[in-house]
Design a protein around this motif. Structure first.
Motif, PDB file in Angstrom:
ATOM      1  N   ILE A  88       0.860  -1.175   0.000  1.00  0.00           N
ATOM      2  CA  ILE A  88       0.000   0.000   0.000  1.00  0.00           C
ATOM      3  C   ILE A  88       0.902   1.232   0.000  1.00  0.00           C
ATOM      4  CG2 ILE A  88      -0.207   0.030   2.533  1.00  0.00           C
ATOM      5  CD1 ILE A  88      -3.080   1.126   2.131  1.00  0.00           C
ATOM      6  N   GLY A  89       0.555   2.209  -0.822  1.00  0.00           N
ATOM      7  CA  GLY A  89       1.321   3.453  -0.889  1.00  0.00           C
ATOM      8  C   GLY A  89       0.416   4.642  -0.662  1.00  0.00           C
ATOM      9  N   PHE A  90       0.980   5.693  -0.063  1.00  0.00           N
ATOM     10  CA  PHE A  90       0.201   6.890   0.272  1.00  0.00           C
ATOM     11  C   PHE A  90       0.784   8.130  -0.400  1.00  0.00           C
ATOM     12  CE2 PHE A  90      -0.343   4.023   3.888  1.00  0.00           C
ATOM     13  CZ  PHE A  90      -1.708   4.097   4.134  1.00  0.00           C
ATOM     14  N   ASP A  91      -0.084   8.962  -0.919  1.00  0.00           N
ATOM     15  CA  ASP A  91       0.295  10.327  -1.277  1.00  0.00           C
ATOM     16  C   ASP A  91      -0.752  11.260  -0.711  1.00  0.00           C
ATOM     17  OD1 ASP A  91      -1.562  11.708  -3.369  1.00  0.00           O
ATOM     18  OD2 ASP A  91      -1.360   9.680  -4.157  1.00  0.00           O
ATOM     19  N   ALA A  92      -0.373  12.508  -0.532  1.00  0.00           N
ATOM     20  CA  ALA A  92      -1.309  13.478   0.050  1.00  0.00           C
ATOM     21  C   ALA A  92      -0.840  14.884  -0.263  1.00  0.00           C
ATOM     22  CB  ALA A  92      -1.414  13.278   1.567  1.00  0.00           C
ATOM     23  N   THR A  93      -1.728  15.830  -0.014  1.00  0.00           N
ATOM     24  CA  THR A  93      -1.363  17.243  -0.137  1.00  0.00           C
ATOM     25  C   THR A  93      -0.316  17.579   0.918  1.00  0.00           C
ATOM     26  OG1 THR A  93      -3.097  17.940   1.402  1.00  0.00           O
ATOM     27  CG2 THR A  93      -3.678  17.809  -0.926  1.00  0.00           C
ATOM     28  N   CYS A  94       0.424  18.651   0.671  1.00  0.00           N
ATOM     29  CA  CYS A  94       1.469  19.051   1.627  1.00  0.00           C
ATOM     30  C   CYS A  94       0.848  19.937   2.709  1.00  0.00           C
ATOM     31  CB  CYS A  94       2.618  19.744   0.906  1.00  0.00           C
ATOM     32  SG  CYS A  94       2.101  21.001  -0.278  1.00  0.00           S
ATOM     33  N   SER A  95       0.000  19.323   3.512  1.00  0.00           N
ATOM     34  CA  SER A  95      -0.665  20.008   4.620  1.00  0.00           C
ATOM     35  C   SER A  95       0.042  19.653   5.927  1.00  0.00           C
ATOM     36  CB  SER A  95      -2.141  19.605   4.676  1.00  0.00           C
ATOM     37  OG  SER A  95      -2.791  19.939   3.454  1.00  0.00           O
ATOM     38  N   LEU A  96      -0.059  20.524   6.926  1.00  0.00           N
ATOM     39  CA  LEU A  96       0.690  20.374   8.176  1.00  0.00           C
ATOM     40  C   LEU A  96      -0.185  19.756   9.262  1.00  0.00           C
ATOM     41  CD1 LEU A  96       3.338  21.009   9.767  1.00  0.00           C
ATOM     42  CD2 LEU A  96       2.286  23.211  10.365  1.00  0.00           C
ATOM     43  N   LEU A 178       1.531  15.912   5.731  1.00  0.00           N
ATOM     44  CA  LEU A 178       0.466  14.911   5.711  1.00  0.00           C
ATOM     45  C   LEU A 178       0.884  13.558   5.129  1.00  0.00           C
ATOM     46  CD1 LEU A 178      -2.440  14.111   6.293  1.00  0.00           C
ATOM     47  CD2 LEU A 178      -3.147  15.314   4.205  1.00  0.00           C
ATOM     48  N   PRO A 179       1.653  13.480   4.031  1.00  0.00           N
ATOM     49  CA  PRO A 179       2.064  12.150   3.538  1.00  0.00           C
ATOM     50  C   PRO A 179       2.826  11.352   4.596  1.00  0.00           C
ATOM     51  CG  PRO A 179       2.490  13.813   1.870  1.00  0.00           C
ATOM     52  CD  PRO A 179       2.107  14.554   3.114  1.00  0.00           C
ATOM     53  N   ARG A 185       0.707   6.575  10.576  1.00  0.00           N
ATOM     54  CA  ARG A 185      -0.512   5.887  11.001  1.00  0.00           C
ATOM     55  C   ARG A 185      -0.526   4.439  10.536  1.00  0.00           C
ATOM     56  NH1 ARG A 185      -5.148   8.521  13.120  1.00  0.00           N
ATOM     57  NH2 ARG A 185      -5.899   6.370  13.215  1.00  0.00           N
ATOM     58  N   ALA A 186       0.086   4.192   9.389  1.00  0.00           N
ATOM     59  CA  ALA A 186       0.083   2.832   8.839  1.00  0.00           C
ATOM     60  C   ALA A 186       1.134   1.941   9.481  1.00  0.00           C
ATOM     61  CB  ALA A 186       0.308   2.887   7.333  1.00  0.00           C
ATOM     62  N   THR A 187       2.274   2.510   9.870  1.00  0.00           N
ATOM     63  CA  THR A 187       3.404   1.690  10.349  1.00  0.00           C
ATOM     64  C   THR A 187       3.733   1.876  11.820  1.00  0.00           C
ATOM     65  OG1 THR A 187       5.033   3.408   9.815  1.00  0.00           O
ATOM     66  CG2 THR A 187       4.457   1.841   8.053  1.00  0.00           C
ATOM     67  N   GLU A 188       3.246   2.986  12.423  1.00  0.00           N
ATOM     68  CA  GLU A 188       3.598   3.384  13.792  1.00  0.00           C
ATOM     69  C   GLU A 188       5.083   3.695  13.921  1.00  0.00           C
ATOM     70  OE1 GLU A 188       2.031   0.544  16.590  1.00  0.00           O
ATOM     71  OE2 GLU A 188       0.015   0.626  15.721  1.00  0.00           O
ATOM     72  N   GLN A 189       5.708   4.064  12.816  1.00  0.00           N
ATOM     73  CA  GLN A 189       7.116   4.463  12.799  1.00  0.00           C
ATOM     74  C   GLN A 189       7.210   5.964  12.540  1.00  0.00           C
ATOM     75  OE1 GLN A 189       9.571   2.151  13.514  1.00  0.00           O
ATOM     76  NE2 GLN A 189       7.796   0.817  13.829  1.00  0.00           N
ATOM     77  N   PHE A 190       8.245   6.594  13.101  1.00  0.00           N
ATOM     78  CA  PHE A 190       8.378   8.048  13.015  1.00  0.00           C
ATOM     79  C   PHE A 190       9.269   8.505  11.864  1.00  0.00           C
ATOM     80  CE2 PHE A 190       7.078   7.453  17.421  1.00  0.00           C
ATOM     81  CZ  PHE A 190       6.098   8.427  17.547  1.00  0.00           C
ATOM     82  N   ASP A 191       9.625   7.592  10.974  1.00  0.00           N
ATOM     83  CA  ASP A 191      10.433   7.973   9.816  1.00  0.00           C
ATOM     84  C   ASP A 191       9.744   9.094   9.048  1.00  0.00           C
ATOM     85  OD1 ASP A 191      11.580   5.676  10.718  1.00  0.00           O
ATOM     86  OD2 ASP A 191      11.340   4.537   8.873  1.00  0.00           O
ATOM     87  N   ARG A 192      10.537   9.998   8.526  1.00  0.00           N
ATOM     88  CA  ARG A 192      10.026  11.019   7.620  1.00  0.00           C
ATOM     89  C   ARG A 192      10.648  10.793   6.243  1.00  0.00           C
ATOM     90  NH1 ARG A 192       8.344  12.243  12.457  1.00  0.00           N
ATOM     91  NH2 ARG A 192       7.468  14.315  12.854  1.00  0.00           N
ATOM     92  N   SER A 193      10.071  11.414   5.236  1.00  0.00           N
ATOM     93  CA  SER A 193      10.539  11.236   3.867  1.00  0.00           C
ATOM     94  C   SER A 193      11.312  12.454   3.379  1.00  0.00           C
ATOM     95  CB  SER A 193       9.349  10.992   2.929  1.00  0.00           C
ATOM     96  OG  SER A 193       8.548  12.158   2.846  1.00  0.00           O
ATOM     97  N   PHE A 194      12.292  12.204   2.518  1.00  0.00           N
ATOM     98  CA  PHE A 194      12.974  13.301   1.854  1.00  0.00           C
ATOM     99  C   PHE A 194      11.968  14.153   1.081  1.00  0.00           C
ATOM    100  CE2 PHE A 194      17.782  13.125   1.288  1.00  0.00           C
ATOM    101  CZ  PHE A 194      17.997  12.503   2.504  1.00  0.00           C
ATOM    102  N   CYS A 195      10.991  13.502   0.462  1.00  0.00           N
ATOM    103  CA  CYS A 195      10.027  14.213  -0.375  1.00  0.00           C
ATOM    104  C   CYS A 195       9.363  15.345   0.405  1.00  0.00           C
ATOM    105  CB  CYS A 195       8.981  13.239  -0.907  1.00  0.00           C
ATOM    106  SG  CYS A 195       7.822  13.968  -2.088  1.00  0.00           S
ATOM    107  N   SER A 196       8.786  15.043   1.556  1.00  0.00           N
ATOM    108  CA  SER A 196       8.092  16.059   2.339  1.00  0.00           C
ATOM    109  C   SER A 196       9.045  17.008   3.047  1.00  0.00           C
ATOM    110  CB  SER A 196       7.179  15.391   3.373  1.00  0.00           C
ATOM    111  OG  SER A 196       5.993  14.921   2.778  1.00  0.00           O
TER     112      SER A 196
END
Length: 564
Positions: A88-96, A178-179, A185-196
């Motif tokens: 499963i993959g997620f994308d979203a608007t760049c909302s805070l 938001l992404p 929410r899906a993994t319960e991990q606090f990793d962030r992405s380079f993209c966001s």
């Protein structure tokens, strides 16, 4: 799309959280869409605070769970087929998104209502804060075309600290784009992405180094965000499509979504970036076109112009270049229109003949765009013009209703129109519709010119997103820029495809990504430019630019009277 599932060895799910709705699409092992579901999400907006737009993370997650479960129901998935869902993959608007230490919502509103814990991407409350940041001329700004947008997160974080109660700010322990929140929410991990983090939170990234810039945040009294190794913004920020044993669906999320625990959860992407990835998975009409020679325009409410490059290309007024945010080891520039689709809607819906248009569409059991296109075709025949665009020769407009994102980077710029008459007919509405489509194309030309002048080289352009389903717009754009423009097959949604691809993709370099995308090669429809329209659009484009310059000069001249 509500077809019954066919035999497939595996399935991939793409989730897109847009401005007004959540969408889910399930793809089979050949990347063909199987089933789709959509559900509206709530926006908090009041005329008393016209610049503020807020949403609820709980509402969004509930909508995601509904859409996934509904897709499984509509597709008649058996338990065996559900077991074949691999990712499963997620994308979203760049909302805070703002949550507390227990990951519960914290209000971003002066009302204190914790349900309102998301500042939406289109929220313009942080105008003063963005101006303060831009006046610093910090080195970070170089990678944002010289200025950050008030739609990005630094200004909004500054606004929150300056305007929320001290209690609310103290409760705010985690800030997510938001992404990244959906991945959490899906993994319960606090990793962030380079993209966001790179594109919206000023995380530094280049070939030689990456990390949070503590000096940048301390300049604006936000050094508390850097405490405990930047825990509030993210201690671990990961490159796109990097492998991790923690990218798996948690037991709690699996139960809420109705999916198997442990399936792969992909690197989250901003919605426009997912659209660009899905767009690059479409077959290029020009063989052997490199990723850096393809411009993907993800066009909806707003539009994003996504361009990869092997070296950093700095374009004034265009966000980026950002390194490693979409394709590993490539830079990415992002031009943009704050209100592309929204401008089209505004012109149509505020015209006196709008109600008549709706009634006619209902009577013919079709949509308003088809009715407008039919009127234009009839007018073309009536006046015997060679090209429908010629009908708008005396009507000109710009689309800066919500400011100009690129390349002028002027959030205060307003739209302009000339050639109006006392005509409230449906025919006049159709001509205004034509003129606003042309304005979107001329604004696109302005962005493409700036990107090309700075060093980008495009051989082909693709439109994906909602505006890709307006054939007249695509043809006008091809005629204006005099390049082939293509759209994906009508069954393919590039944003959802990109989201699903990122759910499965693990790659270390651009060649691996390109090989996978070329293997998908979704079918396309090509719009070729009409060389007979070069002079007409050249003249109208020059008038378009003149209107923008007149608007800027008029605002400058009258500013001494408008200090209050």
């Amino acid at each position: 799309m509500t077809t019954t599932t066919t035999s497939s060895s595996s399935y991939a799910i793409g989730i897109d959280v847009g401005t007004g709705s959540v969408r889910c699409m399930i793809f089979d092992d050949k990347w063909s869409p199987v089933v789709q579901c959509q559900k509206p999400i709530r926006t908090f907006h009041s005329s008393s605070a016209p610049l503020e737009y807020e949403q609820s993370s709980a509402d969004i997650w509930e909508a995601i769970c509904y859409c996934v479960r509904k897709c499984l129901e509509l597709g008649s998935f058996t338990s065996e087929q559900i077991g074949c869902i691999r990712s499963i993959g997620f994308d979203a608007t760049c909302s805070l998104v703002v949550v507390d230490e227990k990951y519960e919502p914290v209000s971003v509103s002066l009302s204190g209502n914790d349900e309102q814990n998301i500042i939406m991407w289109l929220d313009h409350r942080a105008h003063a804060e963005a101006a303060i940041i831009n006046s610093s001329s910090d080195e970070v700004l170089k990678n944002f075309g010289g200025k950050i947008s008030l739609e990005m997160q630094p200004g909004k974080l500054m606004w929150l600290k300056r305007n929320l109660s001290k209690e609310q700010w103290a409760r705010s322990k985690h800030f997510f784009d938001l992404p990244d929140y959906l991945h959490f929410r899906a993994t319960e991990q606090f990793d962030r992405s380079f993209c966001s983090c790179v594109c919206k939170l000023c995380y530094r990234s280049s070939e030689s180094k990456h990390g949070w810039d503590e000096k940048f945040w301390s300049k604006f009294d936000l050094n508390d965000l850097m405490e405990n190794q930047s825990e509030k913004l993210g201690q671990l920020v990961r490159k796109p499509f990097s492998k991790s044993d923690t990218d798996i669906l948690s037991k709690k999320a699996a139960g809420e979504l109705g999916l198997p625990q442990g399936i792969h959860v992909g690197s989250p992407l901003i919605d426009a970036y997912a659209g660009a990835l899905g767009g690059l998975a479409c077959k290029s009409p020009i063989p052997d076109t490199h990723l850096s020679e393809r411009l993907v325009i993800v066009a909806g409410t707003s539009s994003c112009f996504m361009a990869c490059s092997e070296k950093a290309v700095f374009v004034p007024g265009v966000w980026g270049p950002h390194y490693n945010v979409l394709i590993p080891s490539l830079w990415l520039s992002e031009g943009g229109q704050s209100a592309a689709g929204k401008s089209i809607d505004h012109i149509i819906q505020t015209h006196p003949a709008y109600n008549e248009l709706q009634e006619l569409a209902k009577e013919k059991n079709t949509n308003t765009f088809n009715v407008l296109n039919d009127i234009l075709n009839n007018l073309q025949k009536k006046y015997k013009v060679a090209n429908v665009s010629l009908l708008s020769g005396d009507l000109h407009m710009t689309i800066d209703f919500h400011g100009n994102r690129s390349p002028l980077s002027d959030p205060e710029l307003g739209a302009a129109m000339t050639g109006l008459r006392f005509d409230t007919s449906l025919n006049n509405l159709a001509i205004q519709y034509l003129a606003v489509l042309q304005a979107v194309a001329y604004d696109s030309q302005h962005i493409i010119e700036a990107m090309t002048k700075a060093g980008h080289h495009f051989r082909v352009v693709q439109i994906c997103g909602g505006l890709a389903r307006i054939p007249l717009l695509t043809q006008i754009l091809a005629d204006v820029i005099q390049m082939p423009v293509y759209v994906s097959d009508a069954t393919i949604d590039c944003v959802l495809l990109g989201s699903a691809i990122c759910g499965q993709l693990i790659a270390d370099n651009a060649h691996q990504v390109e090989d996978l995308l070329n293997g998908i090669a979704c079918p396309i429809e090509i719009y070729k430019p009409d060389k007979n329209m070069i002079d007409f659009h050249k003249d109208k484009y020059e008038i378009y630019r003149l209107l923008q310059k007149t608007e800027i000069e008029g605002r400058k001249r009258m500013s001494k009277y408008c200090q209050a």
